[in-house]
Design a protein around this motif. Structure first.
Motif, short mmCIF file in Angstrom:
data_model
loop_
_atom_site.label_atom_id
_atom_site.label_comp_id
_atom_site.label_asym_id
_atom_site.label_seq_id
_atom_site.Cartn_x
_atom_site.Cartn_y
_atom_site.Cartn_z
N GLY A 266 -1.96 0.60 -2.17
CA GLY A 266 -0.59 0.24 -1.84
C GLY A 266 0.31 1.39 -1.47
O GLY A 266 1.43 1.18 -1.00
N VAL A 267 -0.13 2.64 -1.66
CA VAL A 267 0.67 3.79 -1.26
C VAL A 267 0.70 3.87 0.26
O VAL A 267 -0.34 3.76 0.92
N VAL A 268 1.87 4.05 0.83
CA VAL A 268 2.03 4.18 2.27
C VAL A 268 2.05 5.66 2.63
O VAL A 268 2.73 6.46 1.99
N VAL A 269 1.28 6.03 3.67
CA VAL A 269 1.22 7.41 4.14
C VAL A 269 1.55 7.40 5.63
O VAL A 269 0.90 6.70 6.41
N ALA A 362 0.60 3.91 7.60
CA ALA A 362 -0.65 3.32 7.12
C ALA A 362 -0.52 3.08 5.63
O ALA A 362 0.20 3.80 4.92
N ILE A 363 -1.21 2.07 5.14
CA ILE A 363 -1.20 1.76 3.71
C ILE A 363 -2.62 1.89 3.18
O ILE A 363 -3.59 1.56 3.87
N LYS A 369 -9.26 3.00 1.83
CA LYS A 369 -9.13 3.50 3.20
C LYS A 369 -7.74 3.16 3.76
O LYS A 369 -7.10 2.22 3.31
N PHE A 370 -7.32 3.96 4.74
CA PHE A 370 -6.03 3.70 5.36
C PHE A 370 -6.11 2.48 6.28
O PHE A 370 -7.07 2.31 7.02
N LYS A 371 -5.09 1.64 6.20
CA LYS A 371 -5.02 0.46 7.06
C LYS A 371 -3.67 0.45 7.78
O LYS A 371 -2.65 0.81 7.19
#
Length: 372
Positions: A266-269, A362-363, A369-371
């Motif tokens: 759930g962390v957004v990057v 991306a989350i 993995k990043f989505k």
């Protein structure tokens, strides 16, 4: 490396010249935190750069000369960054520096670059000070951090998230990103719920995390690097902060996700390049193919950034001609116009060294993995 003068003094110039012709002749230097808090992302970015540089060298290099990247570990320490750069420029005689990491680290090199006329290609920092005013010897590839954080706040606002706080490292990187955050708040008619800062060398969240939890934020913009952000996110979650957490693209690596462990989901990057799995972009497809050839299963955003930065470096070396020097390389880089990196175009000029202006979000999913 040994200087030409030393070769002549030893009387072995001809023998050494013969040796040098079969060795890497295009020397490029890098000072970066191979160890230290940024190590995980640094490793992936370097791996991505190597994918492209190794492929070029396997085909004979540039103009028959192979590229040698000399990397020195600065442990993410600003003093070591400067010391290493001096060694690379003054002793090793590198044509250029490549992919430094860290805002204060890179800013500290500007006088040295100016003194020796050495181009720096693809610094892995989005500091606005490296974009405006234009820094003559800095050739950025990635977008500024301020654009990333502005986009993040605008996105949160569209989701109805208004109670947004900022936690940032107390250095020039943190101040730069905070300026972008304040611009983002203003553009969306918001005010920050809180602003907290932490020490870069000895981050301590024991008092800060409970204060943040008391504010009950819907979202926290967390600005920092690697291990400090990992520890901070875990501290916020442990204190009861349940809102969305957003951090910047300098943490866009598989190593960052792994270090977060159960706190990753759930962390957004924020991101400065297209998705590392988007084969619609030729640059991604090319990087994937080279990665598979080296038995690297998954491409990461940090690897893609390294890969793209290496493409820019090589293009500059190609344009610099058969006997490149620092001056020729600088002019060659400034001559790049609408260079297709594989789905994105990059241009420079004497008045613009910003490179790309791509930003996205991306989350981190349940699969680690990043989505997008």
């Amino acid at each position: 490396m040994i200087s030409w003068t030393a070769w002549l003094r030893t009387g072995t110039a001809l023998a050494l010249l013969g040796w040098a012709t079969c060795q890497a002749q295009l020397l490029v230097g890098q000072t970066v935190g191979v160890t230290g808090p940024a190590a995980a992302t640094v490793q992936e970015a370097s791996q991505g750069a190597s994918l492209y540089l190794d492929a070029i060298n396997a085909k004979g290099g540039v103009g028959g000369q192979k590229i040698e990247l000399i990397t020195l570990d600065d442990k993410f320490d600003t003093k070591l960054t400067l010391d290493n750069a001096r060694t690379l420029i003054e002793q090793k005689g590198v044509l250029a520096l490549f992919m430094t990491r860290g805002t204060p680290h890179t800013q500290g090199l500007l006088p040295l670059l100016e003194q020796h006329g050495v181009p720096l290609v693809g610094p892995s920092t989005g500091a606005i000070a490296l974009h405006k005013p234009v820094q003559k010897y800095v050739f950025n590839v990635r977008a500024p951090y301020q654009h990333e954080v502005e986009k993040a706040i605008s996105h949160l606002n569209t989701l109805g998230i208004k109670r947004i706080g900022v936690v940032h490292v107390d250095d020039t990187f943190g101040a730069d990103a905070l300026a972008g955050a304040m611009s983002g708040f203003k553009a969306n008619h918001l005010e920050p719920l809180f602003i907290e800062k932490f020490d870069r060398t000895k981050p301590d969240y024991s008092a800060m995390a409970p204060r943040v939890a008391q504010k009950q934020p819907q979202a926290v913009i967390f600005v920092g690097t690697g291990a400090a952000v990992v520890d901070g996110i875990k501290a916020l979650r442990a204190a009861g902060v349940g809102g969305q957490i957003v951090t910047l693209s300098n943490n866009a690596s598989g190593g960052f996700i792994k270090a977060l462990g159960d706190s990753a989901r759930g962390v957004v990057v924020t991101q400065v390049l297209p998705s590392e799995r988007s084969v619609n972009y030729p640059m991604v497809k090319e990087a994937m193919e080279l990665a598979r050839a080296k038995n690297i299963a998954d491409l990461t955003p940090a690897m893609l950034e390294g890969f793209v930065s290496a493409k820019v470096l090589v293009e500059g070396l190609k344009r610099a001609g058969p006997k490149p020097d620092r001056t020729k390389l600088h002019a060659a880089l400034e001559s790049i116009k609408k260079f297709d990196l594989g789905g994105l175009e990059l241009s420079y000029s004497p008045t613009d060294h910003s490179g790309l202006d791509f930003s996205d979000l991306a989350i981190i999913g349940a699969d680690g993995k990043f989505k997008r």
